[in-house]
Design a protein around this motif. Structure first.
Motif, PDB file in Angstrom:
ATOM      1  N   GLY A 264       0.364  -1.172  -0.357  1.00  0.00           N
ATOM      2  CA  GLY A 264       0.162  -0.430  -0.330  1.00  0.00           C
ATOM      3  C   GLY A 264       0.710   1.797  -0.017  1.00  0.00           C
ATOM      4  N   MET A 265       2.177   1.294   0.716  1.00  0.00           N
ATOM      5  CA  MET A 265       2.976   2.660   0.578  1.00  0.00           C
ATOM      6  C   MET A 265       3.541   2.515  -0.481  1.00  0.00           C
ATOM      7  N   VAL A 266       4.240   1.672  -1.085  1.00  0.00           N
ATOM      8  CA  VAL A 266       4.554   1.458  -2.928  1.00  0.00           C
ATOM      9  C   VAL A 266       3.707   2.750  -3.688  1.00  0.00           C
ATOM     10  N   ALA A 267       2.246   1.781  -3.783  1.00  0.00           N
ATOM     11  CA  ALA A 267       1.046   2.231  -4.389  1.00  0.00           C
ATOM     12  C   ALA A 267       1.189   3.760  -4.678  1.00  0.00           C
ATOM     13  N   GLY A 268       0.604   4.027  -2.811  1.00  0.00           N
ATOM     14  CA  GLY A 268       0.725   5.588  -2.122  1.00  0.00           C
ATOM     15  C   GLY A 268       1.629   6.940  -2.736  1.00  0.00           C
ATOM     16  N   ALA A 269       3.282   6.160  -2.387  1.00  0.00           N
ATOM     17  CA  ALA A 269       3.775   6.822  -2.946  1.00  0.00           C
ATOM     18  C   ALA A 269       4.521   7.068  -4.252  1.00  0.00           C
ATOM     19  N   LEU A 270       3.816   5.781  -5.291  1.00  0.00           N
ATOM     20  CA  LEU A 270       3.396   6.291  -6.814  1.00  0.00           C
ATOM     21  C   LEU A 270       2.660   7.461  -7.331  1.00  0.00           C
ATOM     22  N   ALA A 271       1.723   6.878  -6.350  1.00  0.00           N
ATOM     23  CA  ALA A 271       0.661   7.878  -7.326  1.00  0.00           C
ATOM     24  C   ALA A 271       0.569   9.346  -6.627  1.00  0.00           C
ATOM     25  N   ALA A 272       1.691   9.398  -5.434  1.00  0.00           N
ATOM     26  CA  ALA A 272       1.474  10.799  -5.016  1.00  0.00           C
ATOM     27  C   ALA A 272       1.445  12.112  -6.134  1.00  0.00           C
ATOM     28  N   PRO A 273       2.915  11.943  -6.809  1.00  0.00           N
ATOM     29  CA  PRO A 273       2.541  12.799  -7.540  1.00  0.00           C
ATOM     30  C   PRO A 273       1.568  13.536  -8.665  1.00  0.00           C
ATOM     31  N   ARG A 274       1.111  12.171  -9.165  1.00  0.00           N
ATOM     32  CA  ARG A 274      -0.325  12.420  -9.256  1.00  0.00           C
ATOM     33  C   ARG A 274      -1.562  13.081  -8.416  1.00  0.00           C
ATOM     34  N   ILE A 275      -1.564  12.651  -7.743  1.00  0.00           N
ATOM     35  CA  ILE A 275      -2.842  12.955  -6.955  1.00  0.00           C
ATOM     36  C   ILE A 275      -2.757  14.277  -6.171  1.00  0.00           C
ATOM     37  N   ALA A 276      -1.120  14.647  -6.099  1.00  0.00           N
ATOM     38  CA  ALA A 276      -0.978  15.855  -5.500  1.00  0.00           C
ATOM     39  C   ALA A 276      -1.032  16.997  -6.612  1.00  0.00           C
ATOM     40  N   LYS A 277      -0.696  16.946  -8.417  1.00  0.00           N
ATOM     41  CA  LYS A 277      -1.305  17.760  -8.875  1.00  0.00           C
ATOM     42  C   LYS A 277      -2.997  17.498  -9.109  1.00  0.00           C
ATOM     43  N   ALA A 278      -3.857  16.680  -8.983  1.00  0.00           N
ATOM     44  CA  ALA A 278      -4.790  16.867  -8.894  1.00  0.00           C
ATOM     45  C   ALA A 278      -6.201  17.200  -7.604  1.00  0.00           C
ATOM     46  N   LEU A 279      -5.581  17.455  -6.964  1.00  0.00           N
ATOM     47  CA  LEU A 279      -5.984  17.869  -5.356  1.00  0.00           C
ATOM     48  C   LEU A 279      -5.440  19.006  -5.133  1.00  0.00           C
TER      49      LEU A 279
END
Length: 408
Positions: A264-279
């Motif tokens: 879950g941490m790996v998935a969250g860390a990989l998704a973090a840049p996209r989430i940060a841009k979207a929200l």
């Protein structure tokens, strides 16, 4: 792997962090499994073991932060990691000779965690010295991605090694990784700093704690993290015996459920840049506490539906959301804290939040020993509910963007 546009010194720090975190996670995952399956520990005893392995965060975080503000952070981290290496080698030797006992395992866990504290406190204050301000969020994301990989691989590897080869090999692997972390740190060229004026412990403590508590954005971060860690370690203190006796899991399966936390941490860390841009920035921060609450509710559901799948989902959620919290809240702390206070403020937040871990483990030991692991899971749900409410009611959740960096 850190991208090439980040400085070489930071890339070495990121690889060192990966090795150090992997060593820590293998040791932390192996200890309760060995305690339950080899040393016959029960719910209360595993809770006390967790408390011993987290107590240094409460006792030593601030002294480590003072050192980080006044000495070479690279040397401090290397010395701390060497101390952890010695504790892992000692467990390895005792396990091989058949002399390992629960008190010795707890004592050596305490010593190893002492090294973890200094490494953990110094690293966030070293990152801004190695990368420009515009790359802080990116650098923190890579540090947390390395930690996530360690959280994913460490427990699964520990469980597999113990199930197939016994306790000793898992600590041998951890010791080798710890040595690698020390060697990687030795190649970092840390920028020189002006000598800090002589200070007193109470004055430093007052300055660091005062800044963290009085700042309107840092205070809710601090309180949320405290309640999160209390609840998380109430749950962790009893999970292994609960998994063995209620969920009927083997060592391999326990390691696999713990590993989904890292996945879950790996998935969250990989998704973090996209989430940060979207929200909006504050929304990204709030995802972590909400995911923690969701995870606690899923784990509580296993009381009525015993299921390895539900346990895996709970650990995945508590890895995915809080990694976004760590990346974004660390970046916020680095942005709003002056350079001269960064080590002490990081230490105060580490001391308060990670210091909540032995308290949570002690609560888990007391409640688990007296009323059973099932009651502990319900208490953990209440704790996760509080931390979600704290951050949602704060100005942090309403931030649209990261504030300007405070600098010197």
């Amino acid at each position: 792997m850190p991208p090439s546009n980040l400085p070489t010194a930071f890339r070495r720090l990121a690889w060192s962090n990966l090795a150090a975190q992997s060593a820590e996670q293998i040791g932390l995952a192996a200890a309760p499994i060995i305690a339950v399956l080899s040393l016959g520990a029960g719910v209360g005893e595993t809770g006390l073991l967790q408390m011993a392995q987290t107590l240094p965060f409460l006792l030593l975080s601030f002294p480590a932060g003072m050192l980080a503000d006044r000495t070479s952070r690279r040397h401090l981290m290397a010395g701390a990691e060497a101390l952890r290496t010695l504790s892992l080698v000692a467990v390895l030797a005792l396990a091989w000779t058949g002399l390992l006992s629960l008190p010795l395992l707890a004592l050596l866990g305490f010593i190893g965690a002492t090294g973890t504290v200094a490494y953990t406190v110094a690293a966030p204050s070293l990152v801004p010295a190695l990368v420009p301000g515009s790359q802080l969020a990116q650098a923190n994301g890579k540090i947390e991605l390395a930690r996530a990989v360690a959280f994913a691989a460490g427990p699964a590897l520990a469980g597999a090694l113990i199930a197939r080869l016994g306790a000793a090999p898992s600590y041998g692997v951890a010791a080798a990784l710890s040595i690698a972390a020390v060697l990687l740190l030795s190649g970092i060229a840390e920028p020189a700093r002006a000598p800090a004026p002589p200070r007193r412990l109470l004055q430093d403590l007052r300055e660091g704690a005062g800044f963290a508590w009085q700042h309107p954005l840092l205070r809710p971060i601090l309180l949320t993290a405290v309640f999160f860690n209390l609840a998380w370690f109430v749950l962790q203190a009893v999970y292994v015996p609960y998994a063995v006796h209620h969920l009927r899991l083997t060592a391999d399966e326990i390691g696999a459920t713990l590993a989904t936390y890292g996945v879950g941490m790996v998935a969250g860390a990989l998704a973090a840049p996209r989430i940060a841009k979207a929200l909006p920035f504050g929304t990204v921060i709030a995802i972590g506490p909400l995911a923690g609450l969701s995870a606690a509710l899923v784990m509580a559901a296993t009381l009525w539906v015993p299921s390895m799948g539900l346990a895996c989902l709970a650990f995945f959620l508590i890895g995915f959301g809080p990694i976004l919290w760590v990346i974004s809240s660390t970046t916020l702390r680095q942005a709003v804290t002056p350079d001269a206070l960064l080590g002490r403020v990081s230490a105060i937040i580490t001391m308060a939040t990670a210091g909540a871990r032995p308290v949570g483990a002690a609560i888990g030991a007391a409640i688990g020993g007296g009323y059973g692991a099932e009651t502990c899971l319900l208490v953990a749900v209440l704790g996760f509910m509080v931390q979600a409410l704290v951050i949602l009611a704060s100005p942090v959740a309403r931030l649209a963007f990261l504030p300007e960096r405070a600098g010197a």
